[in-house]
Structures are given as C-alpha cells and as structure tokens.
Design an enzyme around this catalytic site. Structure first.
Site, PDB file in Angstrom:
ATOM      1  CG  HIS A 142      -1.735   1.190   1.424  1.00 35.02           C
ATOM      2  ND1 HIS A 142      -3.083   1.246   1.139  1.00 35.02           N
ATOM      3  CD2 HIS A 142      -1.412   2.433   1.901  1.00 35.02           C
ATOM      4  CE1 HIS A 142      -3.545   2.453   1.412  1.00 35.02           C
ATOM      5  NE2 HIS A 142      -2.557   3.189   1.903  1.00 35.02           N
ATOM      6  CD  GLU A 143       1.925   3.501   3.575  1.00 35.21           C
ATOM      7  OE1 GLU A 143       2.233   4.608   3.077  1.00 35.21           O
ATOM      8  OE2 GLU A 143       0.832   3.307   4.130  1.00 35.21           O
TER       9      GLU A 143
END
Length: 611
Positions: free
Chosen positions: A142-143
């Site tokens: 996600h990051e």
C-alpha cells in the site's frame, strides 16, 4: 486550490473582525492586519517547506521514528527489511530508508519523500507486533503504491503548504499547553491571546482538514487497489484492516499533535477524524471492498477474540507457514524475452504479484557474501564501483587509476578483487538488485564522501569511449539516485515537457540503443527508425550515431527527464521498439532497458517477460 484560497480569506476576515472589536473601524489598522496575516501565512508555509527539504526522513524523525539498521538481527525488524527490500526490487526503485515508530501501539504506516531515491517507509511498533508477514506485505505494498503513483511527493508538499493556514491554531494550542502554572497580571492576557489564536486558527484547521480529506480519500482507495494488484491476494491487506478494526489501539497514534499534520499520508486514520474531515474511507468499507461478504458483526467477534488473546505476527507466520518461500528460478543469462512496447510501458510503476515473487528469487539466488557486503558501510563503495569495471586491458587500468586518485588505492584494490571474484559470475539480472540493496548504506556516508564517490563514478564510466552502454547507464543511475538523496526537494518534480521539444535528445538516445543492440549498421538504422516512428511519427530525424558514443547521452538525460508522464510513456515504448527490432530481447538488453528507465524515473520491474 479553491479551499486554500477560501482558508486564507477566512483567516483574514476573522483577524479583521478581532481587530475591529478591539481597535474600532480604522482602515489603516485593518490594512496592516490583512498584510500581516497574509505574510504570516506565506512565511509559515515557506518555513515548513524549507524544513521538509531533507525529504521523508524529516517526517519520520518528527514522529519519533527510529531507523532500522541494514544488518539488524532482530526477527521483527529483519522481516520488515526483507519485505521492503523485496518490494523495492520488484518495483525497480532504490530501497528506501526504513523507520519504526517505537512508541506507537496502533497499527499504522506511511511513506514520505520527494522521490523514490529519498523515500522513507515507516511502520508503527504495533504493526510489527500484530501483523503476520502477509499482512505486513499488504501494508508495505500500500505504501509503495504512494511512492510509485506520486502521492508521496504530493503529500509532503501538502504538509508544507498547509502549515501556513494551520500555524495560528498550532500556536494557540502550544500556548495553552504551556500556560498552566502561570500566575500574575500577564496570565489573563496570555490566556486571552491563546484563545484568540485558537479561534482564528480553527478557520485554517477547518479548511486544512477538508483539503487533506479531499486529496487523501481517493488516493487511499487507489493505494488499496494497487496493493492487491501487487501482491495478488486480498487476505494480507484485509487482515491488517481487520486487526485495525478489532484491536483496541486500532490505527490511532499517541502523538496526536504531530499526527494531525501527517494524517493524510497514514495507512489508517491516525487521529480519529470522521465525516467530512475523514482522510480515509470507513474501515469497514475498505474491508468490504476486499471481501464483499464481510459483515459488521464479524468485527465484534474479532474484538472479543483479540481482547482475550491479542494476535502475535511472528507466531502467526509459523502457524501459517509464511516463513518459507518458493523462490522460483532465474532464467538463463543467455535467454531471450518476448516483449511488446505497450507491454513494457504498462509495467512502469505498476508491479504485479509475479514481480514480487521474482524479486524474492533474485535476492534468494544472490550469494550471501554479496548481500553482506551490500550492507556493510566500508564495503559498499568498492562493491558498487566493481559493478562498473571493465574485464581487463587499458580501460581497466585507467579505471583503477581514477579510483585510486579519488578514493585511495585500498578502495581501488578491493573493487578490483570483487570484480574478479564475487561479481565474476553474477547473473545480469542481479546487478541492479545488488545496487538497490547497497543504496541505503551508501547514502549513510557523509556528504564529502558521497561527493567524492560521485566524482569517481563519473570518472570510471568515462574512462574510455568503449565503456559498455549498460555500465554507463548503471553509473548514471547511481549518480542520479545519490544526487537526489543529497538534495531531495530540488529533484522532486513532475515534468511537463512535450516530445517535440526534445527531438535531438530522442534521436541521440534511440541511436545509441539501436547501435548497442544491432551489430549490422543497416539493422541498427532500421531499429532506430522503428523507435522514432513511435515517438515522432511525423518528423524525419536522420540516423546519425553520435561520434562520442555513449558519452553523448550525458546531454539527453535532464531534458528527457523533464517530459510529462504521458510523453515518457511514449518514450519507453520507443526505446523498447528500438531494442526489440530484431524480434527478441536478451536478458542483458532487458536490464539495459530497466536501467535507462530508472535514470528517467520510469521504474520497471525485473524480468519483463510475462509469457
């Protein structure tokens, strides 16, 4: 932009109302108050932008982050570093700095920086303790989506710009926090000033939260989708979100004051904002997007279960068998790949689950001795320089002299030894991953050492016109990444250039690539024209291989890097068309393509072939 303008107007109007209440209708005083307010907002934003010039590391340190050592033996930290390194190699970007927010029990994370070269990925201690490897992988993926989609640069700039309108409220809050215990005649005045600052500042806080919410919510949905695309499984990301929903700590951060400023870049809601000001979609909505059959009552069951026995990530790894991996195998160094230009351009900044597995295979197949050298402070420079050395002969002798003159004979000897022993049989696909693993340690060196290293890299790759195109591009990629980490804010920009403005630069790059991949001049010309047709179909730019060879590329990188994203997409397709004009692309050519794209900030995953 509209909300920011309304925020400035609202603050100015509020300040003028306060001035009217205390000083009466005096035009000169009101004008002075207006000018002073706008100046304070502007100077506050400029100050914050300047303070964030160091890039993502400044944000991590502000929140109390502790850097994770490259050679850490702690099982939780080692697992985190392994996940981040594999994600980086799969994405085609340098390994970012890794931080842990040790005093935060909630499950959260963020990525910050201006470019992938100065990026920081930080996770909370709660994430390390509670998440298993799949869940941690989902959060990190996600990051990485924020890194690859440009959200990271947007978020850190947003921090700087919004600080001006938030500053008065922050000042008022700080005064109130530190005014307890003050006695005497001035206490009432200080308290009154703090309350006035809070009232005025709330206008900025109101609009600031709306701006962050408007920017963040859609990007968080995209990042969730990209994480699933990357890992090709929803259970990891949904498992992390379930633990946020079911554990008492959730995703909340203890440092609420600092968390407010970075709320828009966190994995989960860190400050408890709801409704109009929510920076993230509701947690249940995020889970149901991944698991449509998930119901609210299941959250209650999880809460009861984890209240009795909180989850332990490392124990779950053992139970689920996540500690072991099927690494797969690397293709033969002489293998060829079946590619198309659209296939390659579609992979820029969009890694898939097979890229993650391949990155795992690349690292697993790498000799342990090289991985150790990549994480040692004293060996990292000789190791990277060894990747650039020629086999033998006059060029090698000149390269040795250049290294000795700038970094000393000891570094030159060690680089030569590594080139002959440790790197002699290194698979072509492992050279860029090895450089990526070494990058976090390299940028820990003092700035004078890095300046000397950059000078040495430049001298080594320019020691002779016969340096290979790959070695030249790898050296240029190292220079680009180190310069960006030395001055992040300066290099964190998005280009807007058009292909028509860089015809000569396009022509030079395509000519060098075509010449490098085709020994027959006639074939090289046809490959050049195939690439040119992709990017400048209506222009006739004759095929003229530059007399300086690869060194002619020195003049093309900066203009090409300033191209708009869509123009870069066409550029990647054009270079691919030139490289594969003979119908197939070798492993060496594919790695050259990845290196060129890396220099131009178009990161490609390893092993491009999907067939």
């Amino acid at each position: 932009m509209l909300l920011f303008a309304l925020a400035v107007i609202g603050i100015v109007v509020t300040v003028n109302l306060v001035v009217l209440a205390f000083a009466g209708p005096r035009p000169a005083t009101l004008l002075l108050a207006t000018v002073a307010t706008v100046a304070i907002i502007g100077l506050g934003s400029l100050y914050r932008i300047s303070s964030l010039g160091a890039g993502g590391e400044a944000v991590a340190v502000q929140l109390g982050g502790v850097a994770v050592a490259e050679d850490t033996a702690d099982p939780q930290l080692r697992r985190l570093r392994n996940v981040v390194e594999e994600m980086s190699i799969a994405s085609g970007v340098p390994v970012p700095k890794v931080y842990v927010l040790e005093h935060e029990a909630g499950i959260n994370a963020f990525a910050a920086g201006y470019s992938p070269s100065d990026a920081v990925v930080a996770v909370t201690r709660g994430a390390l303790d509670r998440l298993n490897r799949d869940e941690l992988q989902g959060v990190v993926a996600h990051e990485f989506s924020h890194v690859l989609n440009g959200d990271m640069r947007l978020n850190i700039r947003l921090m700087g710009i919004l600080f001006g309108i938030l500053m008065l409220g922050l000042i008022g809050r700080k005064i109130l926090l530190h005014s307890y215990g003050i006695r005497g005649r001035g206490a009432l005045g200080i308290l009154g000033a703090a309350i006035v600052a809070l009232v005025i500042g709330y206008v900025g806080v109101f609009f600031g939260r709306m701006i962050k919410a408007g920017v963040s919510r859609s990007r968080e949905v995209l990042a969730d989708a990209s994480a699933v695309q990357f890992t090709r499984q929803t259970s990891g990301l949904s498992g992390a979100l379930k633990k946020i929903a079911g554990l008492r700590e959730g995703s909340q951060l203890e440092q609420r004051g600092d968390a407010e400023e970075v709320s828009h870049m966190l994995f989960g809601d860190g400050v408890g904002l709801r409704g109009l000001f929510a920076t993230h979609p509701p947690i249940l909505q995020r889970i149901q997007a991944l698991e449509p059959g998930f119901r609210p009552e299941q959250v209650e069951r999880l809460r009861a279960q984890w209240l009795a026995a909180p989850p332990n990530g490392l124990e779950e790894d053992v139970q689920l068998g996540l500690a072991a991996h099927d690494h797969g195998a690397l293709p033969a160094a002489s293998a060829e790949m079946d590619l198309t230009p659209p296939m390659v351009s579609a992979q820029v900044a969009h890694p898939q689950d097979d890229d993650y597995r391949r990155a795992d295979a690349l690292v697993a197949a790498m000799p342990e001795s090289l991985r150790v050298l990549a994480r040692e402070r004293e060996s990292v420079m000789p190791l990277l320089l060894a990747l650039l050395l020629e086999g033998e002969g006059e060029v090698r002798r000149r390269q040795h002299q250049e290294i000795s003159a700038r970094l000393g004979a000891r570094v030159a000897e060690r680089a030569a030894h590594l080139r002959k022993t440790g790197l002699q049989d290194l698979h072509p696909m492992q050279r860029l991953p090895l450089a990526s693993l070494a990058f976090p340690v390299l940028r820990l060196r003092p700035r004078p050492d890095l300046d000397a290293f950059l000078d040495t890299v430049h001298a080594v790759v320019h020691a002779d016109d016969h340096v290979s195109l790959f070695e030249y591009c790898l050296g240029t990629l190292l220079e680009t990444q180190v310069r960006e980490t030395l001055d992040p804010a300066r290099h964190g920009r998005t280009g807007r250039g058009k292909p028509g403005g860089v015809k000569h630069e396009f022509s030079t790059l395509l000519a060098v690539v075509a010449q490098a991949g085709h020994a027959d001049p006639a074939e090289a010309k046809r490959a050049y024209l195939a690439g040119l047709q992709r990017v400048l179909p209506r222009d006739h730019v004759p095929y003229e291989p530059p007399a300086r060879g690869v060194q002619a590329l020195d003049a093309v990188w900066e203009p090409l890097d300033r191209l708009a994203p869509l123009a870069k997409q066409v550029m990647v397709e054009a270079v691919t068309a030139a490289a594969m004009h003979d119908g197939r692309v070798s492993v060496a050519e594919a790695e050259l393509l990845r290196t060129i794209c890396g220099v131009l900030h178009c990161p490609l995953p390893p092993m491009l072939d999907r067939g």
